[in-house]
Design a protein around this motif. Structure first.
Motif, short mmCIF file in Angstrom:
data_model
loop_
_atom_site.label_atom_id
_atom_site.label_comp_id
_atom_site.label_asym_id
_atom_site.label_seq_id
_atom_site.Cartn_x
_atom_site.Cartn_y
_atom_site.Cartn_z
N UNK A 151 91.26 -69.61 -0.89
CA UNK A 151 91.12 -71.03 -1.17
C UNK A 151 91.86 -71.45 -2.43
N UNK A 152 92.25 -70.47 -3.26
CA UNK A 152 93.02 -70.75 -4.47
C UNK A 152 94.49 -70.42 -4.26
N UNK A 153 94.75 -69.25 -3.65
CA UNK A 153 96.13 -68.77 -3.51
C UNK A 153 96.93 -69.66 -2.57
N UNK A 154 96.35 -70.04 -1.43
CA UNK A 154 97.12 -70.80 -0.44
C UNK A 154 97.55 -72.17 -0.94
N UNK A 155 96.66 -73.02 -1.45
CA UNK A 155 97.14 -74.32 -1.94
C UNK A 155 98.04 -74.19 -3.16
N UNK A 156 97.77 -73.18 -4.03
CA UNK A 156 98.64 -72.99 -5.20
C UNK A 156 100.05 -72.60 -4.77
N UNK A 157 100.16 -71.74 -3.75
CA UNK A 157 101.48 -71.33 -3.26
C UNK A 157 102.23 -72.50 -2.65
N UNK A 158 101.54 -73.30 -1.85
CA UNK A 158 102.19 -74.46 -1.24
C UNK A 158 102.55 -75.51 -2.29
N UNK A 159 101.76 -75.61 -3.35
CA UNK A 159 102.10 -76.54 -4.42
C UNK A 159 103.39 -76.11 -5.12
N UNK A 212 110.15 -68.22 1.64
CA UNK A 212 109.85 -67.02 2.41
C UNK A 212 108.85 -66.13 1.66
N UNK A 213 109.09 -65.91 0.37
CA UNK A 213 108.18 -65.08 -0.42
C UNK A 213 106.82 -65.75 -0.59
N UNK A 214 106.83 -67.07 -0.74
CA UNK A 214 105.57 -67.80 -0.89
C UNK A 214 104.73 -67.67 0.38
N UNK A 215 105.38 -67.77 1.54
CA UNK A 215 104.65 -67.61 2.80
C UNK A 215 104.12 -66.19 2.97
N UNK A 216 104.88 -65.21 2.47
CA UNK A 216 104.42 -63.82 2.54
C UNK A 216 103.17 -63.62 1.69
N UNK A 217 103.15 -64.21 0.49
CA UNK A 217 101.97 -64.12 -0.37
C UNK A 217 100.77 -64.81 0.29
N UNK A 218 101.03 -65.97 0.89
CA UNK A 218 99.95 -66.70 1.55
C UNK A 218 99.37 -65.91 2.71
N UNK A 252 99.06 -68.98 9.48
CA UNK A 252 99.82 -68.27 8.46
C UNK A 252 100.85 -67.32 9.05
N UNK A 253 100.49 -66.63 10.13
CA UNK A 253 101.43 -65.69 10.75
C UNK A 253 102.63 -66.42 11.33
N UNK A 254 102.37 -67.52 12.03
CA UNK A 254 103.47 -68.30 12.60
C UNK A 254 104.38 -68.86 11.51
N UNK A 255 103.78 -69.34 10.44
CA UNK A 255 104.58 -69.92 9.36
C UNK A 255 105.48 -68.88 8.73
N UNK A 256 104.94 -67.67 8.52
CA UNK A 256 105.75 -66.60 7.91
C UNK A 256 106.88 -66.17 8.82
N UNK A 257 106.59 -66.01 10.12
CA UNK A 257 107.63 -65.57 11.06
C UNK A 257 108.75 -66.61 11.16
N UNK A 258 108.39 -67.88 11.27
CA UNK A 258 109.40 -68.93 11.37
C UNK A 258 110.20 -69.07 10.09
N UNK A 259 109.56 -68.89 8.94
CA UNK A 259 110.29 -68.93 7.66
C UNK A 259 111.26 -67.77 7.55
N UNK A 260 110.86 -66.60 8.06
CA UNK A 260 111.75 -65.44 8.06
C UNK A 260 112.96 -65.69 8.96
N UNK A 261 112.74 -66.26 10.14
CA UNK A 261 113.84 -66.58 11.04
C UNK A 261 114.76 -67.63 10.44
#
Length: 349
Positions: free
Chosen positions: A164-172, A190-196, A238-247
């Motif tokens: 609840x802290x890491x995800x909004x902070x990463x997107x911010x 890409x790295x931000x999505x991996x952390x999320x 989160x999985x879809x977002x990371x895969x699409x960001x990687x592509x």
């Protein structure tokens, strides 16, 4: 790949509408997404109406309604991200803040079902829980089994709430880099999505351990579908977002297609998938609730028939035992069977 005409900036809503109108396949996909988004909101309203009509006001009822609202919130924000590509990060950030609220409230709901942490400790006292749970340690059978003490529950709760802290902070941070217009925004994204995604996996793992401890004591509160709903929302998105960001980063499957750059195309596909998936998940949840309600009603009717049969049998037995009495005394009144107690909304200590 035509990189010379691709801009690092996402297109405006006007440019996006022109792209949608120019291709029939995109137009049909967006139209279906808009219809499903509206249906998701209407279905949520219908579910809320049934909940408020059948269940008395309580803290758990309010929490359940807020948790169910995660589907229309995700659907509407994702669809806005499709129509207005430059607002995609803002829309995802808004949905992430709502995810934070839902994660916290889910833990509160479990505690409320137990009627407090102290009662939960009493209920789970002596029960040892395996830490070999998916999605992290499903094959680690060497892990020790723990008892659900206050300290262990606090650690598991922190494992959930860290997301609840890491995800909004990463997107911010991602939104800040996008607003700055830096050329490294896609790589950083890409790295931000991996952390999320890593944070979400740990949150789901902590949630799975708490669920494993509570699935039997809280089975009458339908804890399993609630857990599955939260797990799907956290992992799938989160999985879809990371895969699409990687592509988008490697530019293999999602090459630049003016005026849509690679990251904009990835965000658009992600938002469209969320719009479709939230409707399907909410619809399946509604069907499950209907089936569960029918089973509860049929079991209640069977219990009533059994109670009535027992009452008649005991009445006949009573009359047969009074054969030697006068006729006025032979007419025995039916023995009243006290109604079964209605289960409380909490387990209690």
């Amino acid at each position: 790949m035509n990189e010379t005409h691709c801009s690092d900036e996402a297109p405006t809503s006007e440019e996006m509408i022109q792209v949608i109108r120019s291709r029939n396949d995109i137009w049909i996909s967006v139209l279906i997404g808009g219809i499903l988004s509206i249906l998701t909101v209407l279905l949520f309203i219908e579910i809320v109406y049934n909940i408020t009509r059948r269940q008395f006001y309580s803290a758990s009822r309010t929490i359940i309604i807020v948790l169910l609202a995660i589907y229309p919130v995700s659907s509407v924000t994702s669809f806005m991200g499709v129509i207005i590509p430059r607002a995609s990060l803002v829309a995802n950030l808004t949905a992430s803040f709502y995810y934070c609220i839902c994660l916290y409230l889910f833990v509160v709901l479990v505690i409320d079902y137990y009627d407090g942490v102290d009662c939960m400790q009493d209920k789970l006292k002596g029960r040892h829980i395996s830490l070999a749970r998916p999605p992290i340690a499903c094959c680690c059978f060497c892990l020790p089994r723990i008892e659900m003490t206050r300290n262990n529950f606090h650690n598991l709760r922190l494992g959930i709430l860290q997301n609840a802290i890491v995800r909004p902070a990463s997107l911010f941070i991602a939104a800040t880099l996008w607003a700055d217009g830096t050329t490294k925004a896609v790589e950083a994204y890409l790295y931000i999505n991996a952390i999320t995604m890593i944070s979400s996996v740990f949150a789901v793992y902590s949630l799975a351990v708490i669920y494993n401890a509570s699935k039997i004591p809280l089975k009458d509160f339908m804890i399993t579908p609630k857990f599955i709903a939260m797990k799907l929302v956290m992992l799938v998105g989160n999985t879809q977002h990371f895969i699409l960001s990687l592509l988008a980063y490697i530019e293999v499957i999602l090459p630049c297609n003016p005026p849509l750059n690679t990251q904009t195309r990835a965000n658009t596909i992600y938002n469209m998938l969320i719009t479709y998936e939230t409707f399907i998940m909410l619809l399946l949840g509604r069907i499950f609730i209907y089936i569960w309600r029918e089973k509860q009603q049929s079991s209640s009717e069977s219990l009533d028939r059994m109670t009535e049969a027992v009452a008649i049998t005991e009445t006949k037995t009573c009359c047969n035992q009074k054969v030697g009495l006068s006729k006025s005394q032979e007419n025995c009144a039916m023995i009243e069977i006290p109604p079964e107690e209605t289960p409380e909304n909490k387990l209690g200590c």
